[in-house]
Each structure stands twice: as structure tokens, then as C-alpha cells.
Write a protein that holds these residues in place. Structure first.
Motif, PDB file in Angstrom:
ATOM      1  N   THR A 159     -32.541 -56.810 -38.781  1.00  0.00           N
ATOM      2  CA  THR A 159     -33.533 -56.036 -38.439  1.00  0.00           C
ATOM      3  C   THR A 159     -33.308 -55.141 -37.203  1.00  0.00           C
ATOM      4  O   THR A 159     -32.777 -55.983 -36.356  1.00  0.00           O
ATOM      5  CB  THR A 159     -34.652 -56.923 -38.205  1.00  0.00           C
ATOM      6  N   ALA A 160     -33.649 -53.896 -37.418  1.00  0.00           N
ATOM      7  CA  ALA A 160     -33.267 -53.180 -36.298  1.00  0.00           C
ATOM      8  C   ALA A 160     -34.193 -52.292 -35.807  1.00  0.00           C
ATOM      9  O   ALA A 160     -35.402 -51.715 -36.455  1.00  0.00           O
ATOM     10  CB  ALA A 160     -32.036 -52.229 -36.868  1.00  0.00           C
ATOM     11  N   PRO A 161     -34.499 -51.877 -34.588  1.00  0.00           N
ATOM     12  CA  PRO A 161     -35.415 -51.013 -34.060  1.00  0.00           C
ATOM     13  C   PRO A 161     -35.311 -49.754 -34.436  1.00  0.00           C
ATOM     14  O   PRO A 161     -34.124 -49.278 -34.625  1.00  0.00           O
ATOM     15  CB  PRO A 161     -35.309 -51.195 -32.657  1.00  0.00           C
ATOM     16  N   SER A 173     -37.035 -45.385 -34.254  1.00  0.00           N
ATOM     17  CA  SER A 173     -38.228 -44.455 -33.768  1.00  0.00           C
ATOM     18  C   SER A 173     -38.130 -43.235 -34.168  1.00  0.00           C
ATOM     19  O   SER A 173     -36.888 -42.875 -34.439  1.00  0.00           O
ATOM     20  CB  SER A 173     -38.202 -44.371 -32.197  1.00  0.00           C
ATOM     21  N   THR A 205     -42.871 -45.945 -34.366  1.00  0.00           N
ATOM     22  CA  THR A 205     -41.756 -47.017 -33.762  1.00  0.00           C
ATOM     23  C   THR A 205     -41.876 -48.219 -34.333  1.00  0.00           C
ATOM     24  O   THR A 205     -43.061 -48.563 -34.746  1.00  0.00           O
ATOM     25  CB  THR A 205     -41.692 -46.907 -32.096  1.00  0.00           C
ATOM     26  N   ARG A 259     -39.724 -51.839 -36.170  1.00  0.00           N
ATOM     27  CA  ARG A 259     -38.384 -52.490 -36.699  1.00  0.00           C
ATOM     28  C   ARG A 259     -38.327 -52.547 -38.140  1.00  0.00           C
ATOM     29  O   ARG A 259     -39.442 -52.595 -38.777  1.00  0.00           O
ATOM     30  CB  ARG A 259     -38.396 -53.896 -36.173  1.00  0.00           C
ATOM     31  N   THR A 262     -36.363 -53.690 -41.386  1.00  0.00           N
ATOM     32  CA  THR A 262     -35.511 -54.675 -42.085  1.00  0.00           C
ATOM     33  C   THR A 262     -34.574 -54.153 -43.366  1.00  0.00           C
ATOM     34  O   THR A 262     -35.405 -53.706 -43.954  1.00  0.00           O
ATOM     35  CB  THR A 262     -36.481 -56.086 -42.593  1.00  0.00           C
ATOM     36  N   VAL A 287     -31.912 -45.177 -35.085  1.00  0.00           N
ATOM     37  CA  VAL A 287     -32.084 -46.586 -35.569  1.00  0.00           C
ATOM     38  C   VAL A 287     -31.045 -47.475 -34.688  1.00  0.00           C
ATOM     39  O   VAL A 287     -29.908 -46.994 -34.602  1.00  0.00           O
ATOM     40  CB  VAL A 287     -31.802 -46.809 -37.106  1.00  0.00           C
ATOM     41  N   ASN A 288     -31.577 -48.440 -33.850  1.00  0.00           N
ATOM     42  CA  ASN A 288     -30.532 -49.411 -33.211  1.00  0.00           C
ATOM     43  C   ASN A 288     -29.944 -48.278 -32.365  1.00  0.00           C
ATOM     44  O   ASN A 288     -28.617 -48.452 -32.296  1.00  0.00           O
ATOM     45  CB  ASN A 288     -29.503 -50.097 -34.220  1.00  0.00           C
ATOM     46  N   SER A 329     -29.088 -54.475 -31.509  1.00  0.00           N
ATOM     47  CA  SER A 329     -29.568 -55.352 -32.288  1.00  0.00           C
ATOM     48  C   SER A 329     -29.910 -54.784 -33.942  1.00  0.00           C
ATOM     49  O   SER A 329     -30.625 -53.926 -34.057  1.00  0.00           O
ATOM     50  CB  SER A 329     -31.208 -55.625 -32.097  1.00  0.00           C
TER      51      SER A 329
END
Length: 911
Positions: free
Chosen positions: A295-297, A299, A327, A329, A331, A357-358, A363
């Protein structure tokens, strides 16, 4: 071509021990080891021979050089199997100069010499963003020109692996080692495209931006082994028909480390430009090579370029699920991917779209994050003011300068100073490529001749000419394939024109130098070094993008329905007043045309075309009729002479022309006294007139009128309860129906005559109809053509208002707005209509021959009636449009007389 020293890259853990190769090994041992790899990996035995009939032996010198410890890469050998010798042009960027190619692959393709620059220049597009041709070995435009054929190594997904390392991994590693993170300045030759020198040519780990894998695009000439480089090539078509190529290194499998887990983002859908007010949809594909779920952030940033003001109303979604925030997260499944979308209405400014992304690689943990962020700048999304195509325009000519008229130049430079000189004209061309052939029709670029001039600054200013056709926007009225969707509507399209090109110019180099000095330090013998070559330069390349907005309106399926009277005036049964009928004429379908035009670049009409309308129209109008009954000769009038004779006691038989009335003075108090047994002839003449106004596509007599006349004729009745005697001495009524005896007389039974039952006593014709069959004067017809014209020049002025009432684009049909707002007006294509006014006068005569009918001598005394009347007409049984009207009421007493029977002719005989 292939690196001798590259940045450190960790060797694969668990690699098998290096085979017994050392710096003192013989090249033949190396070739044998490579052939063992070919068998282990590809199942090919003794693949590389020591000698070839065409190119000669393999180059042992290159292998000996790579056996040196200093030539190892990350502790691994990396050889090249090359046959033949150096060949190609001499490149003078190095000292000493080198040839373009160091030899040939076994398949016969030239292998670039290590360190060869990009002597053909660079477009400025990163390798992963180049317009590569997918599966070039299947494309004739490549195979016919470069003579490549499909082989077992360039089949996608061929399954060749070595310790789980694939050919795809080999290509990726080769690109990473040779090009990743490097600037064009490291490959530039002769200052070509020098403006791009600080641009990075390739991003580490990047995949083709067109989608897919490198194996989808790389033609493999020579496969890699564990210790030798492979060699492939991509074919690039930036301009249709102009195909260039770039060699692609394929790293030895021993150099390929285990695949690193990575997240990457790329634009899945990115329009280069959009019209203000149109919907824009941006797609981003995020891929994961992690072996576990992560799972990554992420935006989004969607802003108006130059203002950093966020675009309003952006809708975000993931895999089609609305409601995602800008924005959040994300998966991703193991080795999975996901597509995210941002949808918005194009504002009045350019839009910049960024996604990451990430971003920080935290993460999950990533060592490489260059492919985690993407930016639409400078390519997209550009706001374009469209060129509009009006509602009534079929096609529009275009005539505009490419690149808004800016000079497109290429600047040639000599490689050096005064020892260099030009030896001929520059040659080449600026290629102008239509990227939207289904939009820019009849495309050509004028004022763009091939280059053949002596200058060093070559300038071109092409003038683009083309035609934009309505049918390419999903609306083809001429072909009967209309726009699918609500109208009025507008459809927009964007078309791009690419331009690029190169020029070359030959040069010579002459340098005088002292080849041998004399004993005094002077020059004993001078020689001249001579070389020739060509300088090249690229034209400014670019894209000219234009938008087009076609306005669409093909008419309304239905028009306002006019209400027509459906009634009968004067429809009472106690009056003989005229009855006036009104009904809606039956509808007649007809086709329409509209006028549409082709216009020139200035918008001036150059051709008009009558185009069939999308919808059929129906002509209808107020139809009418009139029925007027009259008594031409009443019964009273018919019997007047005989009645007066009886009143005056006349004895002459000729005075009693139609009946014998009683002359007895005491019976004169009755209106019409008779004695039974004498003749009493039926009499009376009646008329009616039917007038109709109907609308028909032919001027012929109408059945509507005929049938209404017939119905009126059939509605007339003449009846009496007088008792007659037939030739068989039987008591009958006027219809000849036998009467039953009753007491000393007979039962009364009304006898009724009609047009269909016009015969009476002894089968004599007692009711005669005289109409158009009997007299041509009884029928009259006038015809008025409802004129129409499809002539555009008359703009409907020659068309009758009745037509305008049922076509779109006129005030008469309450649709004048279609003409003023959408330039839509309909004209009758080929229909004709006529207003037909018909009048028929019918005469009904009772006992036209004044045949004598004798009453029965035993007819009882009393009052009897003779009556003419009209029955109701049930119009619903008719097959014409007036069948919606109520029953046409009859006339109860059109004519009537009362007869008094007193006594019998037997009384007179006895007296």
C-alpha cells in the motif's frame, strides 16, 4: 556500443562460480564457453563458428582485450562475438578516429564500435518515449527496408531464461548500464542537436511509454549469453514513412542482478490538447513488481498552467470507482497494477497534470524513485481555441502557415576551422506529417521544396492546405449516417501535424603539414592531409495542433401538431339548412431537403448541396365539405293541378294528371281527399348538393367526394302507407309488398323507396337518381396546385404557406428558430399536393315517367301520409378521413302531404 566500465551494480547472489577463464585464456576457450551457454540457455549447439564464409573469422582481438582484468564489469566477463573487421564511415570525434562498426553479428548486421556517438543526432525524446514500431519483424515497412526477418529470439514471451533472468531483463539491464541517467552530451557528435545536450536520454528502469515490454519492440540480432553481450535494435517512426533505428544492448546474464522491487507510474491516457468546455480524462497506470501486496501513498495535482490554481470540479476514480480523493493510499496486489483517472472540464487555460506514487520511496521501501512521478508538462494539456464549422457546412477548406508562420530552420556548421570548406549544396527536406489523415483530408504542404541550396541556415515556411469534412465528426447527412445523440450538438476533434527533418552538406578537409624536416629545421617535404565528409543538422521539430468544433443539427423528429377542426355545423335533424363538415385531411408523407454548403478557408460558400432531410414530413390541412338538401318540386306542387281541378269540379280527365282527387263538395274541406280505386301517382323532385375541399398528391377526382355523394344519395327516402293494387289484383304498398287482409280492408304497411330500392308496384322504377353519371353538368371541379420550390435562392418564398406549416424552419410551423439558430430550413424534395374543390348536384325524381298507380278499391277510409325524408349518415363506416366525424344527421320531413280517403270508386259507379 557496449560499455567497458559502468557504474557498480551488485552481482546476483548465488551465481554459479566463474568458468575457468583467466586473462591468459585463449579466445577459442571463450568462444567454446559462449557456445556452451547457447546450448544451455537456447538449446542451440555450436551456434557461433570460428569462421564465416561471408564475413571471415570472429575477432579474437576484441575477445583478448575483454579478457583483461581491467575490462571486467562488476567482476564479470562481458565479451562481444563479432565477425569481420572495422567498416563504415570514419568518425573523428575520438583520437585516433574510429570506424562506425567493429564487425558483424552472425546474422549479418553491423555491430557499432564501442563508444560510437549518435552521429545521426537526437530528437530530444528519451529512449523510452520514442515512437517505436511494435514487432518490427512483422512490419513490411521495416522488413523491406532493413531486411530483417523474424527469428526465435524476438518472439514475445519466448520463455528463454537463465536462472530466472529473461531476455527482457537483459534488455533492461543493457539500457540501464549504457544509457540510464546519462546526458546527450555524452553521445553528441559534431554538435548535432546541441540544444539537447543537457537532457537525460534514458530513465533507469523505464519501460516503453507506448506500453508493453521492451521485447515487444526490440529485434534481436544476436542473443546474450551468460558472458557475452547480445545485440538488438529498435525502429523509430517519428514521422510517417521516415524510419530510423537505435541499437539496443542486451547485457550478459551474469550482469543482471535479481529484479528489484519497484513501483512505477505512467500516463495511460493523456490528450495533448482539448477545447475549452470539453471533458478531459487523464489515466495513470501504476505498476508494482513487489512480490507481496503493498500500500503506497499517491497524490494528484491538476492545475491551470502558469497560475497553479487548481482546476475546479475534478472527479477522481480508481478502476472506475468514483469518489476517490486527489490524495490517498493505493493498494496493489503482488506484481499487480491499477489505473487511476482524473476527469475535468477543460478551463480557459492550459492544464498541468502531475501524479506521484510513493514519492519518497519510504512506503514501501524503494531504491529507485525516478519513475514514481510523472508530469504532463510540457506536452499536455494545451487549451485550444477551435476552428468552428457551422451547422449548415459540409466541409471547410483550411489554409494556414505551419507553426503559426514561424521560421523553421536548420543550421549547418563545419566541423572545424579554416581547413574545412563546403564542397556542394545542402540537401535534405523538412518532412511534414499529417497525424490525423481521417481529419485533415486532401492534405498537402505547399512552399516546402526539397533542400538544394548553398546556405548554412536553411529556412522553411510551409503553408498547410487541407479540408475538414463533417462526416469525420460522426455526422454524414449526405450519406444518410446522422449523428447519434441529442441535437443540437457540437463535436470536437484535435489534429496534429508533425514536422521534422534533416539536411546534410558535403565538406572537405585539407591541411598542409611538414612530412619530413630538413637538417636545418626547415621542411624538406610537405604533404597535405585530405578528408571528406558531411555535416548534418536537424530542422526545428515540433507539432502544430489545431482543434475543430463542428456544430450539428439535423432537424426535429416531430413538429408542433396543428389542430384542425373536426366537426359538423348545422347538424340537426329537423332542418334542411346546409350542413358544413370540417375534418383533418389524411396525411401524406413526403421527403424534404436542406441546403448545406462547402466553404473556403475564409468561410465563403463555394458549393451548395441539397441534402436529404433526416425525417419524413407529413402534409395535412383543413379539409371541408357541405351538404345542402332542397325540394325542387314538392308533392304539393306536383298535385296542385289535379287538386284545383277537383275543387272546381272539372270533369276532364286531362286535368287529373297525377291523381284523381274527390270532387264531392263535402270532401273539399280535406287538403287532399281521394276515393279508393282511382290512380294516385307518386310525385316529387328533390335535389342535394355536395361540395368538398380536399388535398391530394394528384389532381384526379377524389373518391372522398364520390363516396360522400353516394352516402347522401343512399340516405334519401320516399315512403307512403297508401294501398295499391298490382296487375295480379293483389293489395300492395308502393314498394310492391303484399298487404295482409284485415277486416274488410288490409293491414297498413309503409312502403319506402330509396336509391337502392327504387322499384315499386309491378317492378316499376319509381325513384330515379340523376347525378354526374347522367349529366356532366352536375359535377364541377377546380384544382389549385399547392406550389413548392426547393430552390435555395428563393429561400422558401415560392413555397405555399400550407407547405411551410408542415416543414421545419418557418414561422408558419412555429420553427423559425431552427433557421435563425441552426441554419436549418426544409424544402419539399419532390412532392406535389393539390387543393381539389369538387361540387356535385344530384336530382332525385319520384315516378319520373308519371306512371299510373291505382289505389286498391278496398283501402279503408282514413288519413294516409306521403313523406320524403333523409336518414342519418354513419360516417364512421366510411374509409376516408372524415370518418372521425359524428353521424351526419338526416331530415325528418323534407317533404310531406296528408291524404284523406273517403269512399271508393265503387260508390261512384253505384251512383
Amino acid at each position: 556500443m557496449f560499455p567497458s566500465a559502468v557504474p557498480s551494480f551488485a552481482a546476483a547472489q548465488g551465481d554459479p562460480p566463474e568458468r575457468a577463464l583467466t586473462s591468459s585464456s585463449d579466445p577459442s576457450e571463450v568462444l567454446a564457453a559462449i557456445n556452451r551457454d547457447m546450448f544451455d540457455i537456447y538449446g542451440l549447439e555450436s551456434y557461433f563458428p570460428e569462421n564465416t564464409s561471408k564475413f571471415g573469422p570472429y575477432r579474437k582481438d576484441l575477445i583478448r582485450n575483454k579478457l583483461q582484468e581491467s575490462q571486467k564489469i562488476d567482476g564479470h566477463y562481458a565479451f562481444e562475438v563479432v565477425y569481420g573487421s572495422d567498416h563504415g564511415d570514419t568518425l573523428i570525434h575520438m583520437n585516433p578516429p574510429v570506424k562506425e562498426y567493429s564487425g558483424y553479428t552472425l546474422a549479418g548486421s553491423s555491430v557499432p564500435t564501442e563508444g560510437t556517438p549518435w552521429y545521426a543526432g537526437w530528437s530530444g525524446h528519451k529512449i523510452q518515449d520514442m515512437k517505436m514500431i511494435e514487432e518490427p519483424w512483422r512490419k513490411e515497412k521495416v522488413t523491406d527496408r532493413y531486411f530483417i526477418v523474424q527469428n526465435q529470439f524476438n518472439k514475445r514471451g519466448n520463455g528463454f531464461t537463465d536462472r530466472n533472468v529473461t531476455l527482457e531483463d537483459s534488455i533492461q539491464e543493457g539500457l540501464n548500464r549504457l544509457y540510464a541517467g546519462k546526458k546527450y552530451s555524452q553521445f553528441i557528435y559534431n554538435r548535432q542537436n546541441e540544444a539537447y545536450k543537457d537532457r537525460i536520454v534514458f530513465d533507469k528502469g523505464a519501460k516503453p511509454s507506448l506500453g508493453g515490454k521492451w521485447q515487444d519492440y526490440v529485434h534481436v540480432f544476436q542473443p546474450p549469453t551468460r558472458i557475452s553481450w547480445g545485440y538488438g535494435m529498435i525502429f523509430i517512426e517519428n514521422t510517417p514513412g521516415k524510419i530510423t533505428f537505435l541499437g539496443i544492448p542486451m547485457a550478459p546474464f551474469d550482469l543482471v542482478g535479481p529484479p528489484e522491487a519497484d513501483l512505477s507510474a505512467s500516463f495511460e491516457q493523456l490528450p495533448s490538447a482539448a477545447v475549452s468546455g470539453s471533458e478531459v480524462r487523464i489515466g495513470v497506470r501504476v505498476k508494482s513488481t513487489f512480490k507481496n501486496q503493498v500500500t503506497a501513498p499517491f497524490s494528484w495535482s491538476v492545475v491551470e498552467t502558469g497560475t497553479d490554481r487548481s482546476v475546479r470540479g475534478v472527479a477522481y476514480s480508481v478502476k472506475g470507482e468514483e469518489g476517490t480523493a486527489p490524495t490517498g493510499r493505493l493498494t496493489l496486489n503482488p506484481n499487480g497494477e491499477s489505473v487511476l483517472y482524473a476527469t475535468f472540464t477543460m478551463p480557459e487555460r492550459d492544464v498541468r497534470v502531475q501524479f506521484n506514487v510513493n514519492r519518497d520511496g519510504d512506503s514501501p521501501k524503494e531504491s529507485y524513485t525516478a519513475n514514481n512521478s510523472i508530469d504532463s508538462l510540457p506536452r499536455a494539456v494545451k487549451k485550444i481555441t477551435p476552428i468552428e464549422v457551422g451547422y449548415d457546412v459540409l466541409s471547410r477548406q483550411l489554409d494556414f502557415p505551419l507553426a503559426n508562420g514561424a521560421d523553421i530552420t536548420a543550421v549547418l556548421r563545419l566541423p572545424g576551422g579554416s581547413s574545412y570548406a563546403w564542397t556542394g549544396n545542402a540537401a535534405g527536406a523538412l518532412s511534414v506529417s499529417n497525424q490525423a489523415p481521417d481529419l485533415y483530408r486532401q492534405f498537402r504542404d505547399d512552399n516546402n521544396p526539397p533542400v538544394d541550396e548553398a546556405g548554412t541556415v536553411i529556412t522553411r515556411n510551409p503553408q498547410i492546405k487541407a479540408v475538414v469534412d463533417r462526416k469525420d465528426f460522426g455526422d454524414d447527412p449526405v450519406g444518410g449516417r446522422f449523428f447519434q445523440g441529442a441535437e443540437p450538438a457540437s463535436a470536437d476533434r484535435i489534429g496534429s501535424i508533425l514536422y521534422s527533418g534533416d539536411v546534410v552538406r558535403p565538406w572537405k578537409y585539407e591541411y598542409d603539414y611538414c612530412a619530413e624536416a630538413d637538417e636545418n629545421g626547415g621542411c624538406k617535404r610537405m604533404e597535405t592531409e585530405r578528408r571528406t565528409g558531411t555535416a548534418s543538422a536537424s530542422f526545428d521539430d515540433g507539432t502544430d495542433t489545431k482543434a475543430f468544433l463542428v456544430h450539428i443539427y439535423n432537424g426535429s423528429k416531430t413538429l408542433v401538431q396543428h389542430k384542425y377542426d373536426q366537426k359538423i355545423e348545422g347538424n340537426q335533424d329537423k332542418t334542411a339548412e346546409p350542413k358544413k363538415l370540417y375534418w383533418e385531411n389524411e396525411a401524406y408523407k413526403f421527403d424534404v431537403v436542406r441546403w448545406m454548403k462547402d466553404v473556403d478557408a475564409a468561410g465563403k460558400a463555394i458549393k451548395w448541396t441539397a441534402v436529404d432531410g433526416r425525417y419524413e414530413r407529413s402534409f395535412t390541412q383543413q379539409a371541408s365539405g357541405e351538404l345542402d338538401w332542397g325540394v325542387k318540386t314538392s308533392m304539393a306542387g306536383s298535385y296542385k293541378t289535379a287538386r284545383e281541378a277537383a275543387k272546381n269540379g272539372a270533369g276532364s280527365k286531362s286535368s287529373y294528371d297525377k291523381a284523381v282527387f274527390a270532387t264531392d263538395r263535402e270532401l273539399q274541406k280535406f287538403a287532399y281527399p281521394i276515393k279508393s280505386g282511382y290512380y294516385f301517382n307518386p310525385a316529387g323532385i328533390y335535389t342535394f348538393k355536395v361540395k368538398t375541399v380536399t388535398y391530394k398528391p394528384t389532381p384526379d377526382d377524389t373518391q372522398d367526394h364520390k363516396d360522400l355523394v353516394e352516402a347522401a344519395t343512399d340516405s334519401f327516402r320516399y315512403g307512403t302507407d297508401l294501398m295499391y293494387i298490382d296487375s295480379g289484383k293483389r293489395a300492395v304498398n308502393i314498394r310492391g309488398e303484399q298487404l295482409s287482409a284485415s277486416g274488410g280492408s288490409f293491414e297498413r304497411k309503409m312502403g319506402v323507396l330509396s336509391a337502392k330500392n327504387n322499384k315499386g308496384v309491378d317492378g316499376k322504377e319509381l325513384l330515379t337518381v340523376s347525378g354526374r353519371k347522367e349529366s356532366s353538368d352536375s359535377y364541377k371541379k377546380t384544382v389549385r396546385e399547392i406550389k413548392s420550390s426547393a430552390a435555395r435562392e428563393q429561400d422558401g418564398d415560392a413555397t405555399d404557406p400550407y407547405w411551410k406549416k408542415v416543414m421545419e424552419g418557418y414561422s408558419e410551423s412555429s420553427t423559425a428558430g431552427s433557421q435563425s439558430s441552426y441554419q436549418y430550413r426544409e424544402y419539399v424534395k419532390n412532392g406535389k399536393m393539390y387543393e381539389i374543390t369538387e361540387t356535385t348536384t344530384v336530382t332525385i325524381q319520384i315516378n319520373k315517367g308519371n306512371l299510373p298507380l291505382y289505389t286498391h278499391a278496398n283501402m279503408a277510409n282514413g288519413g294516409y301520409t306521403i313523406r320524403a325524408w333523409v336518414e342519418d349518415i354513419d360516417l364512421s363506416k366510411e374509409k376516408h378521413a372524415y370518418n372521425v366525424l359524428p353521424a351526419l344527421k338526416g331530415i325528418k320531413e323534407l317533404d310531406i302531404v296528408g291524404i284523406t280517403v273517403q269512399g271508393s270508386m265503387l260508390d261512384d259507379l253505384n251512383n
